[in-house]
Design a protein around this motif. Sequence first.
Motif, mmCIF file in Angstrom:
data_model
loop_
_atom_site.group_PDB
_atom_site.id
_atom_site.type_symbol
_atom_site.label_atom_id
_atom_site.label_comp_id
_atom_site.label_asym_id
_atom_site.label_seq_id
_atom_site.Cartn_x
_atom_site.Cartn_y
_atom_site.Cartn_z
ATOM 1 N N LEU A 111 35.049 49.472 24.469
ATOM 2 C CA LEU A 111 35.715 48.204 24.772
ATOM 3 C C LEU A 111 34.678 47.145 25.115
ATOM 4 C CD1 LEU A 111 35.697 47.792 28.130
ATOM 5 C CD2 LEU A 111 37.527 49.443 28.007
ATOM 6 N N VAL A 112 35.132 45.897 25.146
ATOM 7 C CA VAL A 112 34.282 44.755 25.491
ATOM 8 C C VAL A 112 34.802 44.155 26.796
ATOM 9 C CG1 VAL A 112 33.459 42.475 24.770
ATOM 10 C CG2 VAL A 112 33.808 44.278 23.055
ATOM 11 N N HIS A 113 33.880 43.908 27.716
ATOM 12 C CA HIS A 113 34.240 43.375 29.044
ATOM 13 C C HIS A 113 33.427 42.094 29.259
ATOM 14 C CE1 HIS A 113 34.931 44.441 33.583
ATOM 15 N NE2 HIS A 113 34.942 43.128 33.387
ATOM 16 N N MET A 114 34.102 40.943 29.325
ATOM 17 C CA MET A 114 33.412 39.651 29.459
ATOM 18 C C MET A 114 33.718 39.016 30.816
ATOM 19 S SD MET A 114 35.672 37.525 26.663
ATOM 20 C CE MET A 114 37.452 37.262 26.878
ATOM 21 N N HIS A 115 32.740 38.226 31.320
ATOM 22 C CA HIS A 115 32.823 37.653 32.657
ATOM 23 C C HIS A 115 32.809 36.123 32.627
ATOM 24 C CE1 HIS A 115 32.174 41.449 34.948
ATOM 25 N NE2 HIS A 115 31.524 41.807 33.852
ATOM 26 N N ASP A 116 33.942 35.516 32.923
ATOM 27 C CA ASP A 116 34.113 34.063 33.036
ATOM 28 C C ASP A 116 33.901 33.316 31.722
ATOM 29 O OD1 ASP A 116 35.086 33.945 35.585
ATOM 30 O OD2 ASP A 116 33.350 32.974 36.474
ATOM 31 N N TRP A 117 34.335 32.063 31.712
ATOM 32 C CA TRP A 117 34.491 31.282 30.482
ATOM 33 C C TRP A 117 33.211 31.129 29.671
ATOM 34 C CZ3 TRP A 117 32.339 26.705 28.741
ATOM 35 C CH2 TRP A 117 31.536 25.994 29.647
ATOM 36 N N LEU A 118 32.054 31.088 30.332
ATOM 37 C CA LEU A 118 30.791 30.919 29.610
ATOM 38 C C LEU A 118 30.552 32.048 28.612
ATOM 39 C CD1 LEU A 118 28.725 29.924 32.736
ATOM 40 C CD2 LEU A 118 28.906 28.491 30.711
ATOM 41 N N VAL A 138 37.766 37.520 35.598
ATOM 42 C CA VAL A 138 37.815 36.111 35.998
ATOM 43 C C VAL A 138 37.350 35.966 37.445
ATOM 44 C CG1 VAL A 138 39.206 34.022 36.036
ATOM 45 C CG2 VAL A 138 39.821 35.896 34.490
ATOM 46 N N HIS A 139 36.156 35.415 37.601
ATOM 47 C CA HIS A 139 35.585 35.176 38.918
ATOM 48 C C HIS A 139 35.955 33.780 39.427
ATOM 49 C CE1 HIS A 139 32.989 38.785 38.448
ATOM 50 N NE2 HIS A 139 33.075 38.453 37.168
ATOM 51 N N ALA A 140 36.269 32.877 38.514
ATOM 52 C CA ALA A 140 36.721 31.526 38.870
ATOM 53 C C ALA A 140 37.252 30.857 37.613
ATOM 54 C CB ALA A 140 35.572 30.700 39.456
ATOM 55 N N THR A 141 38.270 30.027 37.773
ATOM 56 C CA THR A 141 38.780 29.230 36.660
ATOM 57 C C THR A 141 38.281 27.797 36.808
ATOM 58 O OG1 THR A 141 40.790 28.465 37.770
ATOM 59 C CG2 THR A 141 40.892 30.626 36.682
ATOM 60 N N GLU A 142 38.535 27.000 35.810
ATOM 61 C CA GLU A 142 38.146 25.595 35.861
ATOM 62 C C GLU A 142 38.831 24.874 37.024
ATOM 63 O OE1 GLU A 142 36.275 21.969 34.322
ATOM 64 O OE2 GLU A 142 35.836 24.095 34.576
ATOM 65 N N PHE A 143 40.013 25.317 37.395
ATOM 66 C CA PHE A 143 40.726 24.711 38.519
ATOM 67 C C PHE A 143 40.042 25.046 39.849
ATOM 68 C CE2 PHE A 143 43.882 24.931 35.155
ATOM 69 C CZ PHE A 143 44.462 23.679 35.225
#
Length: 392
Positions: A111-118, A138-143
């Motif tokens: 599987l693939v595990h990605m961290h935050d929007w970048l 998700v460690h933080a959203t744009e909001f």
Amino acid sequence: MKVLMVGWELPPLNSGGLGEACYGLAKALSKKGVSIDFVLPYNFNIDVDFMKVHYANDRTRPDKIMGPYLTYTKWMKAVKEGRASVFDYLSQVLEYAENIRNIATKVQADLVHMHDWLTFPAGLTAQEIIGKPLVAHVHATEFDRTAGMGINEAIYEIEKEGFKKSDRIIPVGGIVRKTITERYGINSNKIKVVYNGVENPDKPSIDPSLTNLKKLGYKIVLFLGRITLQKGPDYFVRAAKIVSQYCPKAVFVVTGSGDMQAQMICEATDLGVIDKFIFTGFLRGVEKNSIYQAADVYVMPSVSEPFGITALEAIKNRTPVVISKQSGVSEVLQSALKVDYWDVEELANKILAVLKYKSLPKDLKSGGVKELMNLTWDKSADDVLGVYQQLI
């Protein structure tokens, strides 16, 4: 089990909690038998022995690599001041998505595990090539990063696409979970909250700093984090004004850096308490633990805090904490004084209570240490492993 983990930074070349969280979780997962191929956008020259680190672009990390906490407003300010190019804001993210192709074609993963929007465009690209389940952490959203004060629509769309195409979403707290469902329209059934942790609850064996001040009877009130709107530094300054009126020997130490530092200094000057402030800059490792241990109380007045790992770091160093109710860590940490970030008077009252009543900090520290036993990366890794097993 093999995981392709897509990140943006790792210690010691990290600008905040994102890199530390990725490192802590990956290390704990590796101890449980997970084989991790961790990808970074550039060559950070990271030396770790528990996972294989790949660089999507093998050239050395550029000096102006985009930080994971950079907001559009701050970037445009840098453009106007000639410190950045308007074309760089998203180009590094899109370049990462293109460069990861070569790695994704060679690495075997379940599987693939990605961290935050970048990392989302790169993670989506890798998933398309590998054809395995996709997890978005998700460690933080744009909001969260903007504290709701003017989001970047381009980033919002990247986040939304990443959420929609992910098989599972792992937010670091209930606040982020609520944002994802309400602001992005994502079904809560594919969301699993996994809180951050610390590697172990043992107190680091080091010498505390600021010992001369302590010997003279001064009390240390610590703010440690990025000096940005999200972290509430202005509320810390206003509370400091009240605290100093009732506790003249209180000294306010600010550890970190950010775009609100000048404003923080100006406000402290206007309120007549700048002489009671010490700005240390950004600290890591032993120096950071040393400043925690010097503090009589750690204050986290965040406006919007997805988790707040610094609160756990403070407790690990046996420092009592006052935290914002608007934080993920407040959902799981009971041995802490909690306050609405905007209630400056109550924030000051709680700081003064810790400084003046000997039994209170003692109880907070002993209770917090007990809670840390269940707030470790080992526990977080178990929860993440459970998500993996549901998908494979």
